[in-house]
Design a protein around this motif. Structure first.
Motif, short mmCIF file in Angstrom:
data_model
loop_
_atom_site.label_atom_id
_atom_site.label_comp_id
_atom_site.label_asym_id
_atom_site.label_seq_id
_atom_site.Cartn_x
_atom_site.Cartn_y
_atom_site.Cartn_z
N PRO A 90 0.83 -1.21 0.00
CA PRO A 90 0.00 0.00 0.00
C PRO A 90 0.86 1.27 0.00
O PRO A 90 1.99 1.27 0.51
CB PRO A 90 -0.79 -0.11 1.32
CG PRO A 90 -0.69 -1.54 1.72
CD PRO A 90 0.62 -2.03 1.21
N PHE A 92 0.23 5.63 0.56
CA PHE A 92 -0.60 6.82 0.74
C PHE A 92 0.27 7.95 1.27
O PHE A 92 0.96 7.80 2.28
CB PHE A 92 -1.75 6.55 1.70
CG PHE A 92 -2.70 7.73 1.86
CD1 PHE A 92 -3.38 8.24 0.77
CD2 PHE A 92 -2.86 8.33 3.09
CE1 PHE A 92 -4.24 9.31 0.89
CE2 PHE A 92 -3.72 9.42 3.24
CZ PHE A 92 -4.42 9.91 2.15
N LYS A 93 0.27 9.07 0.54
CA LYS A 93 1.10 10.22 0.89
C LYS A 93 2.55 9.79 1.10
O LYS A 93 3.19 10.16 2.08
CB LYS A 93 0.53 10.94 2.11
CG LYS A 93 -0.85 11.54 1.84
CD LYS A 93 -1.35 12.37 3.01
CE LYS A 93 -2.70 13.01 2.68
NZ LYS A 93 -3.24 13.82 3.80
N SER A 183 4.65 8.56 -6.05
CA SER A 183 4.56 9.45 -4.89
C SER A 183 3.49 10.50 -5.10
O SER A 183 2.64 10.73 -4.22
CB SER A 183 5.91 10.11 -4.64
OG SER A 183 5.81 11.10 -3.62
N SER A 186 0.05 8.96 -5.01
CA SER A 186 -0.36 8.57 -3.65
C SER A 186 -0.83 9.75 -2.81
O SER A 186 -1.38 9.54 -1.73
CB SER A 186 0.80 7.86 -2.93
OG SER A 186 1.77 8.78 -2.45
N GLN A 187 -0.64 10.96 -3.28
CA GLN A 187 -1.23 12.12 -2.61
C GLN A 187 -2.71 12.25 -2.95
O GLN A 187 -3.45 12.98 -2.28
CB GLN A 187 -0.51 13.42 -3.02
CG GLN A 187 1.01 13.36 -2.99
CD GLN A 187 1.59 12.96 -1.66
OE1 GLN A 187 1.19 13.46 -0.62
NE2 GLN A 187 2.55 12.04 -1.68
N TYR A 189 -4.70 9.24 -4.05
CA TYR A 189 -5.40 7.97 -3.89
C TYR A 189 -4.72 7.14 -2.80
O TYR A 189 -3.51 7.27 -2.59
CB TYR A 189 -5.36 7.15 -5.19
CG TYR A 189 -6.12 7.74 -6.34
CD1 TYR A 189 -7.45 7.44 -6.58
CD2 TYR A 189 -5.48 8.61 -7.24
CE1 TYR A 189 -8.14 7.98 -7.66
CE2 TYR A 189 -6.16 9.16 -8.33
CZ TYR A 189 -7.49 8.83 -8.52
OH TYR A 189 -8.16 9.36 -9.58
N HIS A 190 -5.51 6.27 -2.18
CA HIS A 190 -4.95 5.20 -1.35
C HIS A 190 -4.58 4.06 -2.30
O HIS A 190 -5.43 3.28 -2.71
CB HIS A 190 -5.96 4.73 -0.31
CG HIS A 190 -6.23 5.73 0.78
ND1 HIS A 190 -7.09 6.79 0.61
CD2 HIS A 190 -5.73 5.82 2.05
CE1 HIS A 190 -7.14 7.51 1.73
NE2 HIS A 190 -6.32 6.94 2.61
N LEU A 191 -3.31 4.00 -2.68
CA LEU A 191 -2.86 2.99 -3.62
C LEU A 191 -2.61 1.67 -2.89
O LEU A 191 -2.34 1.65 -1.68
CB LEU A 191 -1.58 3.45 -4.31
CG LEU A 191 -1.69 4.77 -5.10
CD1 LEU A 191 -0.34 5.15 -5.68
CD2 LEU A 191 -2.74 4.68 -6.18
N ASP A 195 -2.80 -2.25 -8.15
CA ASP A 195 -2.78 -1.02 -8.93
C ASP A 195 -1.60 -1.04 -9.90
O ASP A 195 -0.48 -1.41 -9.54
CB ASP A 195 -2.67 0.21 -8.02
CG ASP A 195 -3.95 0.45 -7.23
OD1 ASP A 195 -5.02 0.00 -7.68
OD2 ASP A 195 -3.88 1.10 -6.18
#
Length: 232
Positions: A90, A92-93, A183, A186-187, A189-191, A195
């Protein structure tokens, strides 16, 4: 839990080199104008402040080596060969370093585009969906795990139409690196695993017609191929 009204298609899954299990494909994210020469041939400049992202349905996936129907509604269907990256963790940010560590592997893909419909959408400042999210328009080869691929440097990305070289550039020509793209994405979406990111195409895009055969390759990866047929 109630039964569905009709059968739901299973998630598509991509073969992995030297691995008996397949990679379930959940979402396809794409990047526009990530090679300056391609942006220029389309009459645009690259945006060095923010990548241009768009999506395709996972159901647009077509395995390599298949025949593909020339799609309806277009007279200008274009090939775009692209490096694809798939996630194994996963995000995210995330920082670029964290994003790079989350890459499970790479593949070669073809981002097929109804160019005339995309151009019409651009002129009207409308979404690109009907130009980009087309049935059988995400043709993807087998995945090679990142450890087997090694670092991305100056490997060539190429496409041949009926044996004639049409696209050829080093991966180092990308405006945004793969970790930078992930990167930034991921700002927004919650990857997660499942994916896939198509990272943009170099210059030399052009149309295909029924009967044409495409082969795309990146040094160190299994190639992708497709033959187009007339559905009529």
């Amino acid at each position: 839990m109630t039964d569905n009204l009709f059968p739901s298609p299973p998630w598509p899954a991509i073969p992995v080199q030297n691995e008996p299990r397949r990679y379930p494909l959940h979402r396809i994210f794409c990047v526009g104008r990530n090679y300056a020469a391609h942006a220029a041939e389309m009459g645009h400049q690259v945006d060095r402040e923010q990548p241009i992202f768009f999506t395709k349905s996972a159901l647009a996936y077509l395995p390599t080596g298949m025949e593909s129907n020339y799609p309806p509604g277009t007279e200008d269907y274009h090939y775009e060969v692209e490096l694809c990256a798939v996630l194994g963790a996963p995000l995210f940010k995330a920082s670029p370093e964290e994003a790079g560590a989350a890459i499970y592997g790479y593949a070669v893909g073809l981002d097929m585009t109804r160019r005339d419909l995309q151009a019409r959408a651009k002129q009207g400042r409308n979404p690109w969906d009907v130009g980009k999210d087309v049935e059988e328009s995400a043709i993807i080869g087998p995945i090679t795990q990142a450890a087997e691929m090694g670092p991305l440097r100056d490997q060539r990305i190429r496409l041949r139409l009926d044996g004639e070289l049409r696209q050829d550039a080093p991966l180092s020509d990308m405006v945004w690196t793969v970790p930078e793209l992930l990167s930034r994405l991921s700002q927004l979406y919650h990857l997660a695993p499942g994916d896939l990111l198509m990272t943009g195409t170099p210059a030399g895009v052009g149309p295909v017609a029924p009967g044409n055969h495409l082969v795309g390759d990146v040094e160190g990866l299994a190639p992708v191929s497709v033959t187009f047929i007339d559905p009529d």
